[in-house]
Design a protein around this motif. Structure first.
Motif, PDB file in Angstrom:
ATOM      1  N   PHE A  69      82.042  39.856  26.647  1.00 27.37           N
ATOM      2  CA  PHE A  69      81.578  39.959  25.258  1.00 27.37           C
ATOM      3  C   PHE A  69      80.310  39.131  25.072  1.00 27.37           C
ATOM      4  O   PHE A  69      79.355  39.576  24.434  1.00 27.37           O
ATOM      5  CB  PHE A  69      82.653  39.479  24.283  1.00 27.37           C
ATOM      6  N   GLY A  70      80.304  37.923  25.630  1.00 29.30           N
ATOM      7  CA  GLY A  70      79.126  37.064  25.504  1.00 29.30           C
ATOM      8  C   GLY A  70      77.887  37.707  26.100  1.00 29.30           C
ATOM      9  O   GLY A  70      76.799  37.645  25.516  1.00 29.30           O
ATOM     10  N   ARG A  71      78.055  38.322  27.259  1.00 32.07           N
ATOM     11  CA  ARG A  71      76.917  39.007  27.889  1.00 32.07           C
ATOM     12  C   ARG A  71      76.441  40.172  27.031  1.00 32.07           C
ATOM     13  O   ARG A  71      75.238  40.379  26.850  1.00 32.07           O
ATOM     14  CB  ARG A  71      77.331  39.516  29.275  1.00 32.07           C
ATOM     15  N   TRP A  72      77.395  40.932  26.514  1.00 41.50           N
ATOM     16  CA  TRP A  72      77.063  42.084  25.671  1.00 41.50           C
ATOM     17  C   TRP A  72      76.366  41.622  24.398  1.00 41.50           C
ATOM     18  O   TRP A  72      75.363  42.203  23.983  1.00 41.50           O
ATOM     19  CB  TRP A  72      78.350  42.837  25.344  1.00 41.50           C
ATOM     20  N   PHE A  73      76.887  40.569  23.781  1.00 42.87           N
ATOM     21  CA  PHE A  73      76.324  40.072  22.529  1.00 42.87           C
ATOM     22  C   PHE A  73      74.907  39.538  22.725  1.00 42.87           C
ATOM     23  O   PHE A  73      74.008  39.816  21.926  1.00 42.87           O
ATOM     24  CB  PHE A  73      77.224  38.968  21.961  1.00 42.87           C
ATOM     25  N   TYR A 115      84.732  51.058  22.173  1.00 45.63           N
ATOM     26  CA  TYR A 115      83.732  50.365  21.349  1.00 45.63           C
ATOM     27  C   TYR A 115      82.779  49.542  22.211  1.00 45.63           C
ATOM     28  O   TYR A 115      81.564  49.580  22.018  1.00 45.63           O
ATOM     29  CB  TYR A 115      84.432  49.467  20.330  1.00 45.63           C
ATOM     30  N   PHE A 116      83.337  48.782  23.148  1.00 46.39           N
ATOM     31  CA  PHE A 116      82.518  47.977  24.052  1.00 46.39           C
ATOM     32  C   PHE A 116      82.323  48.728  25.370  1.00 46.39           C
ATOM     33  O   PHE A 116      83.295  49.197  25.958  1.00 46.39           O
ATOM     34  CB  PHE A 116      83.179  46.626  24.337  1.00 46.39           C
ATOM     35  N   PRO A 117      81.096  48.831  25.848  1.00 46.14           N
ATOM     36  CA  PRO A 117      80.848  49.587  27.086  1.00 46.14           C
ATOM     37  C   PRO A 117      81.502  48.950  28.318  1.00 46.14           C
ATOM     38  O   PRO A 117      81.732  49.640  29.316  1.00 46.14           O
ATOM     39  CB  PRO A 117      79.321  49.570  27.204  1.00 46.14           C
ATOM     40  N   THR A 122      75.716  32.276  31.372  1.00 46.92           N
ATOM     41  CA  THR A 122      74.812  33.121  32.139  1.00 46.92           C
ATOM     42  C   THR A 122      73.422  32.500  31.995  1.00 46.92           C
ATOM     43  O   THR A 122      73.263  31.443  31.385  1.00 46.92           O
ATOM     44  CB  THR A 122      74.803  34.569  31.612  1.00 46.92           C
ATOM     45  N   THR A 123      72.414  33.165  32.531  1.00 45.15           N
ATOM     46  CA  THR A 123      71.058  32.617  32.450  1.00 45.15           C
ATOM     47  C   THR A 123      70.542  32.580  31.017  1.00 45.15           C
ATOM     48  O   THR A 123      69.620  31.826  30.704  1.00 45.15           O
ATOM     49  CB  THR A 123      70.088  33.446  33.297  1.00 45.15           C
TER      50      THR A 123
END
Length: 402
Positions: free
Chosen positions: A153-157, A136-138, A199-200
């Motif tokens: 997850f945070g980066r993906w979201f 489901y998540f890359p 992250t940024t």
């Protein structure tokens, strides 16, 4: 009349938190709530829903990392919350790597491990928001560390836009949580001390940082928020509201509450004992001393010194685990040999200095071994990414050979 005792200027903490949430929703393109099913994250989610509704930002995104071996009451509460139309949930039930500090033979385990399906504490939740497909998540790979998954997850979201993760931690809960807020060197969003840069483009926000435990329960009562009913059972079992915790109970800090599984949900306890090696051992010691795996009193067996007992404990371990600890202990000994103890470390040092990790002793080593402190944090070590990857690969090979 204000209902909450703690004040920020002339505002109650509830009013101040509403303002903080208004700020987050006004400044961030995307927002999600980290929800564990505990009392703090429950209030956080309920209040976030209120503010999102006011600002036409519903449904609100919610991340739930389901650790499998949890109270059924917690799962029931999560189910009620994610079934609300205001919530768009990512209920993650994936094979994630977790610590197991109640066993010397299995210092880690993988929740929702498909190879251990017959031993799962419970079946996958029956809800459309559940994510159990590893593709489901890359970014996902079996055996990811919990902390690594949450970060990815945070980066993906966020997907490159300014995003917020709302986390219901309070500085009163622990010194580490206090430092999260008090540290002046962390990156903040627009100088908000109750935020940290991940992250940024992604920031964590802690709108409940200045709440007391009493504030949590006063607000639950006044606004009739839904909450996890396991806390009612804890109260009936004599647990103070200040000692109630909901975390996976096999970590270094959380295992002190392991005994409650047997008391509060015996039907869950039977499955936990079967699923996680060492759980019943941890329970036996926790019954005798509720904080045995925290700041516990240690009594040496007759005829042993701390050094001889440490060596005895090492000899009872599997070779791979013994070698791991011996390497850490040797580094610990070498450091102190160069820093004031050329003839070797003593049996004991001043208790306060030991607790502050400012003095060496065999007693410190002994405690690390008894607590199954795999990363030897009690000897001032910390886990590195390289060590985690090597340990995970080794652990997965052991799993395959079972």
């Amino acid at each position: 009349m204000k209902i909450l005792t703690k004040k920020i200027n002339t505002k109650s903490v509830y009013e101040a938190t509403i303002e903080r949430l208004e700020f987050v929703f006004a400044n961030m393109e995307k927002v999600y709530v980290s929800f564990s099913g505990g009392k703090d994250s429950g209030v956080m989610l309920n209040m976030a829903i209120e503010v999102a509704r006011k600002n036409n930002k519903l449904p609100i995104d919610v991340l739930i990392v389901d650790l499998e071996a949890q109270y059924q009451h917690t799962i029931d509460y999560i189910y009620r919350m994610v079934s609300r139309p205001e919530v768009n949930a990512y209920w993650v039930c994936l094979p994630i790597h977790l610590s197991n500090s109640v066993s010397q033979f299995q210092p880690h385990w993988i929740c929702w491990d498909p190879e251990k399906k017959n031993a799962w504490v419970r079946e996958l939740p029956n809800h459309p928001s559940v994510i159990s497909d590893v593709s489901y998540f890359p970014f996902f790979k079996k055996g990811m560390e919990f902390e690594e998954f949450v970060l990815e997850f945070g980066r993906w979201f966020s997907d490159g836009v300014e995003s917020a993760c709302l986390i219901g931690i309070r500085s009163e809960e622990s010194f580490n949580r206090y430092l999260t807020i008090a540290n002046t060197r962390k990156v903040r969003y627009k100088n908000k001390q109750w935020s940290t840069g991940v992250t940024t483009r992604l920031y964590n926000f802690y709108p409940l940082y200045d709440w007391s435990t009493k504030d949590i329960w006063i607000v639950n009562g006044k606004y009739q928020y839904d909450y996890n009913k396991i806390y009612d059972l804890m109260f009936l079992a004599g647990v103070s509201i200040y000692q109630m915790r909901l975390c996976q109970p096999y970590g270094n800090d959380q295992r002190k509450g392991l005994y409650l599984f047997k008391i509060l949900e015996p039907e869950t306890w039977v499955k936990v004992v079967n699923r996680v090696e060492g759980a019943n051992f941890g329970n036996r010691y926790s019954i005798n001393n509720r904080t045995v795996f925290g700041n516990f009193r240690m009594h040496l067996p007759s005829g042993h010194t701390y050094e001889s007992y440490s060596r005895f404990l090492l000899d009872t371990m599997p070779s791979y685990l013994k070698n791991h600890y011996v390497k850490k202990i040797n580094k610990f000994m070498e450091y102190w040999k160069k820093n004031g103890f050329p003839d070797g470390i003593p049996e004991t040092s001043d208790v306060k200095l030991e607790a502050q990790r400012k003095a060496p002793s065999w007693r410190r080593i002994c405690k690390v071994l008894l607590k199954n402190d795999y990363w030897c944090k009690g000897l001032s070590f910390s886990q590195t990414k390289g060590e985690m990857e090597r340990q995970l690969n080794f652990f997965l090979k052991l799993q395959q050979n079972d």
